[in-house]
Design a protein around this motif. Structure first.
Motif, short mmCIF file in Angstrom:
data_model
loop_
_atom_site.label_atom_id
_atom_site.label_comp_id
_atom_site.label_asym_id
_atom_site.label_seq_id
_atom_site.Cartn_x
_atom_site.Cartn_y
_atom_site.Cartn_z
N VAL A 245 0.84 -1.21 0.00
CA VAL A 245 0.00 0.00 0.00
C VAL A 245 0.87 1.25 0.00
CG1 VAL A 245 -1.69 1.32 1.34
CG2 VAL A 245 -1.97 -1.13 1.06
N GLN A 246 1.93 1.24 0.76
CA GLN A 246 2.83 2.40 0.77
C GLN A 246 3.45 2.62 -0.60
OE1 GLN A 246 5.39 1.14 3.95
NE2 GLN A 246 4.13 2.13 5.53
N PHE A 247 3.84 1.53 -1.25
CA PHE A 247 4.37 1.64 -2.61
C PHE A 247 3.31 2.22 -3.55
CE2 PHE A 247 4.61 -0.23 -6.87
CZ PHE A 247 5.79 0.36 -7.31
N GLN A 248 2.07 1.71 -3.45
CA GLN A 248 0.99 2.23 -4.29
C GLN A 248 0.84 3.74 -4.12
OE1 GLN A 248 -2.25 -0.54 -3.03
NE2 GLN A 248 -2.72 -0.50 -5.22
N LEU A 249 0.89 4.21 -2.88
CA LEU A 249 0.74 5.64 -2.62
C LEU A 249 1.88 6.43 -3.25
CD1 LEU A 249 -0.38 5.57 1.12
CD2 LEU A 249 -1.79 5.78 -0.92
N LEU A 250 3.10 5.97 -3.03
CA LEU A 250 4.25 6.67 -3.60
C LEU A 250 4.20 6.64 -5.13
CD1 LEU A 250 7.19 5.56 -1.27
CD2 LEU A 250 5.97 7.76 -1.28
N ALA A 251 3.81 5.51 -5.70
CA ALA A 251 3.74 5.40 -7.17
C ALA A 251 2.66 6.32 -7.73
CB ALA A 251 3.50 3.95 -7.58
N ALA B 203 -0.25 6.89 5.40
CA ALA B 203 0.32 8.20 5.04
C ALA B 203 1.10 8.78 6.22
CB ALA B 203 -0.78 9.15 4.59
N GLY B 204 0.62 8.53 7.44
CA GLY B 204 1.33 8.99 8.63
C GLY B 204 2.70 8.33 8.75
N LEU B 205 2.75 7.03 8.47
CA LEU B 205 4.04 6.32 8.50
C LEU B 205 4.99 6.87 7.43
CD1 LEU B 205 2.87 2.61 8.96
CD2 LEU B 205 3.84 4.14 10.70
N LEU B 206 4.45 7.12 6.24
CA LEU B 206 5.27 7.67 5.16
C LEU B 206 5.75 9.09 5.50
CD1 LEU B 206 3.31 6.43 2.01
CD2 LEU B 206 5.49 5.57 2.87
N GLU B 207 4.87 9.86 6.14
CA GLU B 207 5.24 11.23 6.53
C GLU B 207 6.35 11.19 7.59
OE1 GLU B 207 2.94 15.37 7.21
OE2 GLU B 207 2.19 13.69 8.41
N LYS B 208 6.20 10.30 8.57
CA LYS B 208 7.21 10.16 9.63
C LYS B 208 8.57 9.80 9.04
CE LYS B 208 5.82 8.43 13.50
NZ LYS B 208 5.38 7.50 14.58
N ALA B 209 8.57 9.02 7.95
CA ALA B 209 9.81 8.62 7.28
C ALA B 209 10.32 9.70 6.32
CB ALA B 209 9.59 7.31 6.51
N GLY B 210 9.57 10.79 6.18
CA GLY B 210 9.99 11.89 5.30
C GLY B 210 9.72 11.66 3.83
N LEU B 211 8.85 10.69 3.51
CA LEU B 211 8.59 10.34 2.11
C LEU B 211 7.44 11.13 1.51
CD1 LEU B 211 8.99 6.48 2.58
CD2 LEU B 211 10.72 8.13 1.80
N VAL B 212 6.53 11.62 2.36
CA VAL B 212 5.43 12.46 1.91
C VAL B 212 5.21 13.57 2.93
CG1 VAL B 212 4.22 10.56 0.72
CG2 VAL B 212 3.56 11.17 3.07
N LYS B 213 4.46 14.59 2.51
CA LYS B 213 4.01 15.66 3.41
C LYS B 213 2.51 15.73 3.30
CE LYS B 213 7.73 18.67 2.25
NZ LYS B 213 8.09 19.97 1.74
N ARG B 214 1.85 15.97 4.42
CA ARG B 214 0.41 16.16 4.41
C ARG B 214 0.11 17.61 4.80
NH1 ARG B 214 -1.95 11.40 8.09
NH2 ARG B 214 -0.16 11.99 9.36
#
Length: 165
Positions: free
Chosen positions: A43-49, A80-91
């Motif tokens: 799911v994280q990959f899908q979001l980033l892609a 999205a929170g996990l991805l944001e914590k890792a610096g991969l996305v911003k909300r």
């Protein structure tokens, strides 16, 4: 009372079980590669892609992302929170809707996506496309796209567009 649908014939049943087995085996191989190459869930990959490859701006509303990847809105918020914590996305709050949230891929997210994509492509080629000719792949797409479109015409709640208020 609703009418009972006719049972599936052996050809339909065989097609269904083959599709489910292929989907399960492919997803397992993809998830393993994503974990090893980038410590990402599917799911994280899908979001980033979706953000890094499909969105020209690199941003999308959370509800649109949830609808696109057929994932619950609460589950997507967590991912999205996990991805944001890792610096991969911003909300951030949506510019056009105070209740909406927009997710944007960061440069770090783009770099991770670029890192995992070659291995992802290799898994898809080895697992899905290697036993198929180019014509077979076109035929497969020709079969699956109308089914997907039919299913999207009456999607599950997680894939249904929200009503505008």
């Amino acid at each position: 009372m609703p009418e009972t649908p006719p049972p599936l014939d052996p050809v339909q049943l065989g097609a269904y079980f083959a599709l489910m087995e292929v989907a399960g085996l492919l997803r397992h191989a993809v998830e393993q590669q994503l974990r090893e190459a980038g410590d990402l869930s599917y799911v994280q990959f899908q979001l980033l892609a979706r953000l890094g490859l499909d969105s020209p701006s690199g941003s999308e509303r959370m509800t649109d992302l949830a609808d696109g990847v057929v994932y619950s809105r609460s589950g997507l918020t967590y991912q999205a929170g996990l991805l944001e914590k890792a610096g991969l996305v911003k909300r951030a709050r949506s510019a056009d809707d105070d209740r909406g949230v927009t997710v944007t891929i960061t440069d770090t997210g783009r770099a991770l996506l670029a890192k995992v994509l070659p291995g992802h492509t290799e898994v898809l080629n080895q697992q899905l496309f290697q036993p198929l000719s180019r014509e077979d792949a076109k035929a497969l797409a020709g079969l699956l796209i109308p089914v997907r479109d039919h299913m999207r015409s009456a999607p599950p709640r997680s894939a249904a567009a929200r009503r505008q208020r």
